[in-house]
Design an enzyme around this catalytic site. Structure first.
Site, PDB file in Angstrom:
ATOM      1  N   CYS A  80       0.852  -1.195   0.021  1.00 58.17           N
ATOM      2  CA  CYS A  80      -0.081   0.193  -0.101  1.00 58.17           C
ATOM      3  C   CYS A  80       1.060   1.255   0.063  1.00 58.17           C
ATOM      4  O   CYS A  80       1.767   1.525   0.737  1.00 58.17           O
ATOM      5  CB  CYS A  80      -1.091   0.056   1.191  1.00 58.17           C
ATOM      6  SG  CYS A  80      -1.661   1.473   1.461  1.00 58.17           S
ATOM      7  N   CYS A  83       0.373   3.218   3.563  1.00 59.31           N
ATOM      8  CA  CYS A  83       0.696   2.806   4.884  1.00 59.31           C
ATOM      9  C   CYS A  83       1.831   1.694   4.909  1.00 59.31           C
ATOM     10  O   CYS A  83       2.268   1.123   6.009  1.00 59.31           O
ATOM     11  CB  CYS A  83      -0.562   2.194   5.768  1.00 59.31           C
ATOM     12  SG  CYS A  83      -1.080   0.679   5.003  1.00 59.31           S
ATOM     13  N   CYS A 129      -7.361  -0.486   1.244  1.00 59.65           N
ATOM     14  CA  CYS A 129      -6.479  -1.082   2.315  1.00 59.65           C
ATOM     15  C   CYS A 129      -7.139  -1.358   3.508  1.00 59.65           C
ATOM     16  O   CYS A 129      -7.803  -0.357   4.037  1.00 59.65           O
ATOM     17  CB  CYS A 129      -5.328  -0.330   2.368  1.00 59.65           C
ATOM     18  SG  CYS A 129      -4.046  -0.732   3.640  1.00 59.65           S
ATOM     19  N   CYS A 132      -5.714   1.191   6.388  1.00 61.34           N
ATOM     20  CA  CYS A 132      -5.579   2.732   6.209  1.00 61.34           C
ATOM     21  C   CYS A 132      -6.725   3.352   5.523  1.00 61.34           C
ATOM     22  O   CYS A 132      -6.946   4.399   5.285  1.00 61.34           O
ATOM     23  CB  CYS A 132      -4.237   3.280   5.562  1.00 61.34           C
ATOM     24  SG  CYS A 132      -4.061   3.079   4.062  1.00 61.34           S
ATOM     25  N   CYS A 152      -7.834  -4.926 -10.197  1.00 58.89           N
ATOM     26  CA  CYS A 152      -7.567  -3.987 -10.871  1.00 58.89           C
ATOM     27  C   CYS A 152      -7.241  -2.776  -9.905  1.00 58.89           C
ATOM     28  O   CYS A 152      -8.107  -2.127  -9.473  1.00 58.89           O
ATOM     29  CB  CYS A 152      -8.777  -3.624 -11.803  1.00 58.89           C
ATOM     30  SG  CYS A 152      -8.344  -2.318 -12.995  1.00 58.89           S
TER      31      CYS A 152
HETATM   32 ZN    ZN Z   1      -2.954   1.017   3.765  1.00 62.82          ZN
END
Ligand code: ZN
Length: 163
Positions: A80, A83, A129, A132, A152
């Protein structure tokens, strides 16, 4: 007040303080709230580039074929961008021809939130995610085997780590 009632009163007071401080007004999610990364929008603006902020925090979509990871084939892990949580492995990446990095599986589906998205006149599943709440992209069920899934993902939502 006798010593005994004073003692009981003290214990009750201590218990009520403990229960007050452990309460939270935040909605419960599947991830323990203490593991979540939470920042104000001002704090996110300082960490992310304006393009990343638009995609990750405002659920934007980068132009197809524009992202730095669309044709990226090195071996490693995609995290990510907001984060650092590890989300996808390079050996699940494939070229879906759609213009965005695509994966047929996630490293750990509990690290991703799957949210029904009815925007733009379509019914899709948004992926964020779980740590976060950053927007990643969408998942579709037209991917290759063995999962049949196509995650995607915007290049702006992820960072590559060589392994
Ligand atoms: Zn994240």
């Amino acid at each position: 007040m006798t010593q005994k009632t004073h003692y009981i009163f003290t214990i009750l007071l201590a218990l009520s303080i403990v229960s007050c401080t452990s309460q939270t007004n935040k909605p419960q999610t599947k991830m323990n709230t203490k593991d979540k990364v939470e920042k104000t929008e001002e704090e996110w603006k300082k960490i992310l580039s304006p393009e990343q902020y638009h995609v990750i925090r405002e659920k934007g979509t980068e132009l197809p074929f524009s992202g730095k990871y669309y044709l990226h084939n090195d071996k490693g892990v995609y995290t990510c961008a907001a984060c650092g949580t590890e989300l996808f492995k390079s050996d699940t990446k494939f070229d879906a021809g759609c213009g965005w990095p695509s994966f047929f599986d996630a490293i750990d589906s509990s690290k991703i939130n799957y949210i029904k998205d009815k925007s733009h006149g379509m019914i899709r599943t948004e992926i964020t995610c779980a740590k976060c709440d950053g927007h990643l992209g969408h998942v579709f069920d037209d991917g290759p085997q063995p999962t049949g899934q196509r995650y995607c993902v915007n290049s702006l939502s992820i960072e590559f780590k060589e392994k």
